[in-house]
Write an enzyme that holds these catalytic residues in place. Structure first.
Site, PDB file in Angstrom:
ATOM      1  CG  HIS A   1      -1.782  -0.858   1.095  1.00 38.30           C
ATOM      2  ND1 HIS A   1      -1.294  -2.762   1.828  1.00 38.30           N
ATOM      3  CD2 HIS A   1      -3.047  -1.339   0.918  1.00 38.30           C
ATOM      4  CE1 HIS A   1      -2.213  -3.652   1.698  1.00 38.30           C
ATOM      5  NE2 HIS A   1      -3.748  -2.492   1.069  1.00 38.30           N
TER       6      HIS A   1
ATOM      7  CG  HIS B   1      -3.504   0.365   4.818  1.00 39.82           C
ATOM      8  ND1 HIS B   1      -4.624   0.583   5.812  1.00 39.82           N
ATOM      9  CD2 HIS B   1      -3.556   1.311   4.119  1.00 39.82           C
ATOM     10  CE1 HIS B   1      -5.344   1.621   5.391  1.00 39.82           C
ATOM     11  NE2 HIS B   1      -4.363   1.821   4.623  1.00 39.82           N
TER      12      HIS B   1
ATOM     13  N   PRO C   1      -6.234  -4.756  10.991  1.00 46.99           N
ATOM     14  CG  PRO C   1      -6.726  -6.578  12.091  1.00 46.99           C
ATOM     15  CD  PRO C   1      -6.167  -5.973  11.675  1.00 46.99           C
TER      16      PRO C   1
ATOM     17  N   GLY D   1     -11.724   4.319   7.143  1.00 47.23           N
ATOM     18  CA  GLY D   1     -11.864   3.191   7.939  1.00 47.23           C
ATOM     19  C   GLY D   1     -11.897   3.010   9.272  1.00 47.23           C
TER      20      GLY D   1
ATOM     21  CG  ASN E   1      -6.925   9.058   2.184  1.00 50.88           C
ATOM     22  OD1 ASN E   1      -8.148   8.988   1.900  1.00 50.88           O
ATOM     23  ND2 ASN E   1      -6.380   8.632   2.432  1.00 50.88           N
TER      24      ASN E   1
ATOM     25  CG  HIS F   1      -6.020   1.650  -0.587  1.00 53.25           C
ATOM     26  ND1 HIS F   1      -6.070   1.716   0.713  1.00 53.25           N
ATOM     27  CD2 HIS F   1      -6.319   0.528  -0.239  1.00 53.25           C
ATOM     28  CE1 HIS F   1      -6.094   0.951   2.165  1.00 53.25           C
ATOM     29  NE2 HIS F   1      -6.410  -0.295   0.938  1.00 53.25           N
TER      30      HIS F   1
ATOM     31  NE  ARG G   1     -24.291 -15.128  37.398  1.00 54.25           N
ATOM     32  CZ  ARG G   1     -25.093 -14.519  38.095  1.00 54.25           C
ATOM     33  NH1 ARG G   1     -25.039 -13.677  37.065  1.00 54.25           N
ATOM     34  NH2 ARG G   1     -25.859 -15.371  38.653  1.00 54.25           N
TER      35      ARG G   1
ATOM     36  CB  SER H   1     -24.608 -10.131  35.266  1.00 52.77           C
ATOM     37  OG  SER H   1     -26.195  -9.037  35.307  1.00 52.77           O
TER      38      SER H   1
ATOM     39  CD  GLU I   1     -20.913  -5.683  24.256  1.00 50.04           C
ATOM     40  OE1 GLU I   1     -20.777  -5.225  23.522  1.00 50.04           O
ATOM     41  OE2 GLU I   1     -21.543  -5.687  24.811  1.00 50.04           O
TER      42      GLU I   1
ATOM     43  CG  HIS J   1     -25.108 -14.675  32.389  1.00 51.94           C
ATOM     44  ND1 HIS J   1     -24.075 -14.126  33.158  1.00 51.94           N
ATOM     45  CD2 HIS J   1     -26.129 -14.305  32.272  1.00 51.94           C
ATOM     46  CE1 HIS J   1     -24.609 -14.096  34.490  1.00 51.94           C
ATOM     47  NE2 HIS J   1     -25.543 -13.929  33.840  1.00 51.94           N
TER      48      HIS J   1
ATOM     49  CG  HIS K   1     -29.207 -12.788  25.428  1.00 54.34           C
ATOM     50  ND1 HIS K   1     -30.107 -12.382  24.675  1.00 54.34           N
ATOM     51  CD2 HIS K   1     -28.702 -12.051  27.302  1.00 54.34           C
ATOM     52  CE1 HIS K   1     -30.022 -10.795  24.660  1.00 54.34           C
ATOM     53  NE2 HIS K   1     -29.435 -10.862  26.113  1.00 54.34           N
TER      54      HIS K   1
END
Lengths: 688, 688
Positions: B31, B71, B133, B174, B203, B279, B375, B402, B431, B480, B492
């Site tokens: 790239h 990249h 990523p 991105g 860009n 790119h 838990r 929880s 998350e 859970h 769930h």
């Protein structure tokens, strides 16, 4: 109620609240607080705005109501109950039962009931999408809104509007915080979807406590940055303000609308309102008594639906929607007369049927040692299908030049704010929203596909799972499917992803071995009516096998088939995708050495498991224990087909950044290694 | 250069550009366009602002430079080369080599090189985190900034500042579109992290073309809504404006800073600048000649580093950073003198060592038929560890009540904008960012843990994978963990998630069967130095097994062990997590019927596979073919341990919404079914 609520309104709203409280208490499980806070919002929307015919909940132009806060399922169930929605299945069959009876509400969260903990599409009439995992409903609703605009472009003619439905979404703090909603909202603003209205339940309470623990952004300013219209209703019990806001939405053009509604979780509960304790557990019998007292409700009542409440919401819906529904049917009749082909198209879309000649003019691929990447063959096949199936549409998370999923024929067009008839969807670099938007489109009669690199299936696993739960025939295209990616290295080389997809119940995973298998498996994917598919395609060219020499590619549709085989094989070579031609080359090498092998191309475990035992035994003869599987992916699960003593030429680690040929050598994906493994298998004492 | 760039500046910048062009061309892959556009940004930051000692790239208080646009790796490699950064491994050992030599650059994207396609942490000195990523680097940088503030609170004393580093992140379109960055940015604004600066490469070109295809939001307004300071530099080549903006960031307080930089992808390339063609592919030899001409660069040069460029960046870094580095060491010496225990703590953190008594005072759990949810046991164990390990800290995506991961002892505190010393992290319902923020903290000497429900591991799979690639010992707690969730239903109830985690290379998946196994496996997780762990815990109570009657829980650390067994078992019962006590109950039932069984508790496949063959055969005797596995999860992979003829009492579909006892009955998780399966196994002809 501060304004404009009649006694009947109040009675309906308190019915919605107390049904939620009573159902959660009886189940000893569930979420009472949000239904209690949002009941006026749901009621105002349904009673005064929603175009929804309770006797025809499958009316294609109904407004969509998406409960993105799926844990507040009792609000939806109570609304469906008070609305008198009738039960009707996906085939349009009527049971003569209500969608939700009072008994159903009493069965909240019990085995087999129509009132599961979170709303489940297909399980309950009137549930437009399965929600619970936060943010998904928001993104689904963007897909529904896009579909609405697309359907309008296709079927509205000469001022005869068949599609102009609105999509209303109830969201909570979790929806606002989850990244998927940000992706979806940004795209919705970009596309100027003015048929979309999100109602944000700003109750400031999340499970850990006050949202100020983790959330202090200016939501309204953020949505304005996305290009949305925004409004703020400072009291969820102010029906006039809610009505004004919803009326303003209906008049808004050029952008979606966000209505922030300040509400009180557990409204009316003397000790639990405005606390996290009202979120996810029963209020308790005594607190329910006190809350009912605060509402002026009979304290000792249980599942009480006053007579007025039983009819008011239903009457309001009927009064508004029946004429619209009848008008719509007249327009449909007109369409049938004026444009029977278009009317037939709509009928097929609603029934989940394909056009008559949907498999016409599919490309054949001639034997070619150099071959073609399956992503490229996939693009050709997709274009052939799309020419025949007008409602097949999709796109990529900014990778279509790489995934080869662009529709290139005249008229395919680009879906944009300026042209909602386009069939190439530009999702931007938003894989997660892409998946959930596709689900929303599939819920709206369309056949959507998405595409990105296989490694980025990780970014969209939640909507893939929900497509499987909802049994939506979305096609998820994943290219760059192995270390074949080469120089981009470990972050871009999928290892565990095939396993992940295969492990997901109700999902078809299809990894074709050459161009002709690609055609067969695209066909399988599109033939599905109740199952999503993942099409897993290569970046690198794959030889197009000589089908006069080897078995026909149609075997791919059975999940696995004997591609080449000696009469009495000593060893099985099992391969998928880009490794099929490698297995063939090893087979030919073994043949020259006088060793009888059989090559099994196995593009889909799920399809293979659906075949009968005789067929499965013909492909994988139980007597042949010497087995080698070759797949440029992780090993997990292959023991099922090669046994504990079989050889697995697979990836036991992450990959590396290097040209493909070097990687294949390093990781053992060579003819020499396959031949060696095959011979070793034959020599194993247990295999004699 | 419009302003303020000296001839040397220009030469350095063009060196960065041409090295990227040449390396991509030689590799025939990569790239070039982003390094060409962003070279002035990278150069300005590194030459004028970054506090970074090239001879001590492991200096703990160095500013962090995160290339979220992974990249554009050649930009980072070229910067490391021109900066003269020396090679140093994770143990602080020096090879005497540069981090990146010119030869390394010529080996761009080749097998085993230090210049892989995307920057890989541990592979190349100076790479602060593995990126590629999109969005991950952004969220990592939030973790690094949080860690910086936490470290400052812990180690800065009496005006003697040991930690006040800044974190600079280069992001692209991105990153702006991916939801994870939205989550991370919202949280960073909430936490007022004024040591964090994102430079957004605006860009306007993405892979499908102009960003206007899918992206028209007002990024600056959006970040202002998150509470960030924002600036806009309208020309990436304007070094003065860039410098002014970065200087402003350094003076900003109370909020993170976003600097939007308008740049031109492929800057200088006559035919490819400002196009998607710049790119992700080589410019081509002729275009490179033309581009070099446009820069006033020798057209036929290749990998040219002019003498001035070879020293200028390094000299600038040294001049600024050497005094700071020396001052820092003096302060460290002072700390060693004044507070030796704190200095020892920092030493251990840097070395990845635990405190001496980190396993002191762990809870034991007495035999208890009613038992405790894993838990809850996990929460007790975590708190015991956290009392001993001051740099063990973490939290939940709004589920700590929880997941039971709250640290409850005095002084644990809450990490907030008002108190950066807190150890309870409130991630909000985010998350995905949570996982990547934890990775960023683990890259900054801390031992972070996260928690949410197992089904939502789907939302954070990308950072889990990156933790495994980077070998970061993050602990991901997932509670859970099965249909044991009960009434919340299919959305769930995890099914495929254990398989997904087990399929991921380099990841430990640990599913303890009772409270004492939970303690053992938390210990295993924290003992890791180069591997992330997933601790998979139950919502429902699990009996605490009587360890005087059954084997000690220490066996859990071997991945699998014989919990109870007849001398010559006729059948093996293999179980994990909540199903272990069920297997024990079945075993006892079989015993009363005179059938000899053996119960194997198998909390971790990965740990078990690391044991020697003799141990593995002692746990799973090869002669015993009659085998039953019971696990409330999908079947995939269990063939490895029960063989093709073994019985799998597992989940072959999604779950359902109902009370747990009903679900266990429906899906066959009962003693009666286990006993029946065991007997059937013994009767199988193949097993005789």
């Amino acid at each position: 109620m501060t304004h404009a609520a009649t006694a009947v309104d109040t009675q309906c709203i308190n019915t919605l609240r107390t049904l939620a409280m009573d159902a959660v208490q009886k189940a000893n499980s569930g979420h009472p607080g949000t239904p209690m806070g949002l009941a006026p919002v749901g009621y105002t929307l349904w009673s005064r705005f929603l175009r929804y015919h309770p006797e025809h909940p499958d009316w294609p132009n109904r407004d969509r109501f998406v409960l993105s806060v799926g844990h507040a399922s009792m609000l939806l169930y109570s609304l469906l109950h008070l609305a008198g929605v009738v039960e009707i299945d996906a085939q349009g069959r009527r049971s003569g039962q209500p969608a939700i009876s009072l008994d159903d509400i009493k069965q909240f969260r019990q085995m087999g009931s129509k009132t599961p903990g979170h709303p489940e599409y297909r399980m309950t009439t009137g549930v437009e999408t399965t929600t619970g995992p936060l943010g998904q409903g928001c993104a689904n609703s963007v897909g529904m809104a896009k579909a609405g605009r697309w359907l309008g472009e296709r079927f509205n003619r000469d001022g005869q509007v068949l599609f102009d439905y609105n999509v209303y979404t109830l969201c909570g703090d979790g929806d606002m915080m989850e990244g998927i909603s940000s992706e979806a909202a940004s795209l919705a603003g970009h596309l100027k979807l003015d048929n979309l209205c999100w109602l944000y339940d700003n109750n400031t309470i999340s499970i850990e406590g006050h949202t100020e623990l983790a959330f202090s952004e200016d939501v309204i300013a953020r949505f304005q940055a996305y290009g949305w219209h925004t409004m703020h209703v400072t009291d969820a019990n102010d029906l006039r303000a809610l009505s004004d806001a919803l009326a303003t939405f209906q008049g808004n053009t050029g952008a979606p609308t966000l209505i922030v509604v300040d509400s009180v979780i557990g409204y009316g509960s003397p000790h639990k309102h405005n606390t996290a304790a009202a979120h996810g557990e029963p209020l308790g019998a005594e607190e329910i008594r006190l809350t009912k007292a605060a509402y002026g409700w009979p304290q000792d009542s249980s599942f009480l639906v006053p007579d007025q409440a039983r009819t008011a919401l239903r009457d309001a819906l009927l009064a508004r929607s029946r004429p619209l529904y009848e008008q719509w049917n007249q327009r449909l009749a007109q369409l049938e007369q004026d444009a029977p082909q278009l009317a037939d198209e709509l009928r097929r879309m609603r029934a989940g049927e394909m056009p008559e000649h949907w498999q016409a003019d599919l490309p054949g691929f001639a034997s070619d040692a150099k071959g073609v990447a399956s992503r490229a063959a996939g693009g050709d096949v997709l274009n052939a299908f799309a020419r025949q199936i007008p409602w097949l549409l999709g796109g990529s998370a900014d990778l279509s030049p790489s995934t080869k999923t662009n529709l290139t024929f005249d008229g395919a067009g680009r879906f944009s704010a300026d042209d909602y008839s386009g069939r190439n969807l530009h999702f931007g670099i938003r894989e997660h929203a892409m998946g959930a938007i596709a689900n929303g489109m599939a819920l709206s009669y369309l056949r959507p596909y998405t595409s990105t690199f296989l490694v980025f299936s990780d970014y969209m696993k939640p909507p893939i799972r929900l497509a499987a739960i909802m049994e939506l025939p979305v096609v998820f295209v994943f290219t760059h499917d192995s270390i074949g990616v080469g120089e981009d290295g470990p972050t871009h080389q999928p290892i565990e992803h095939l396993t992940q997809l295969r492990a997901t119940p109700g999902l078809l995973t299809l990894r074709p071995g050459d161009a002709n298998e690609t055609r067969e498996l695209w066909t399988v994917a599109l033939a599905q009516t109740h199952r999503p598919s993942c099409l897993v395609l290569s970046r690198q060219p794959l030889p197009t096998l000589d089908r006069t020499r080897y078995a026909a590619a149609t075997g791919a549709a059975k999940g696995a088939y004997v591609l080449a085989g000696a009469d009495r094989p000593e060893v099985l070579l099992i391969a998928t995708g880009s490794e099929v031609s490698l297995a063939v080359a090893a087979y030919e090498q073994l043949e020259t050495e006088g060793i009888a092998a059989q090559v099994v191309s196995m593009p889909s475990w799920e399809l293979f498991e659906e075949q009968d035992q005789a067929y499965r035994d013909s492909v994988l003869p139980p007597t042949v224990k010497a087995r080698v599987v070759v797949e440029q992916a992780g090993p997990l699960g292959w023991d099922r087909y090669v046994g504990q003593t079989g050889a697995k030429v697979v990836m036991n680690s992450f990959g590396a950044s290097a040209p493909l040929a070097k990687l294949q050598e390093k990781f053992g994906f060579t003819v020499a290694n396959l031949v060696k493994q095959a011979k070793a298998q034959i020599q194993l004492p247990q295999h004699k």
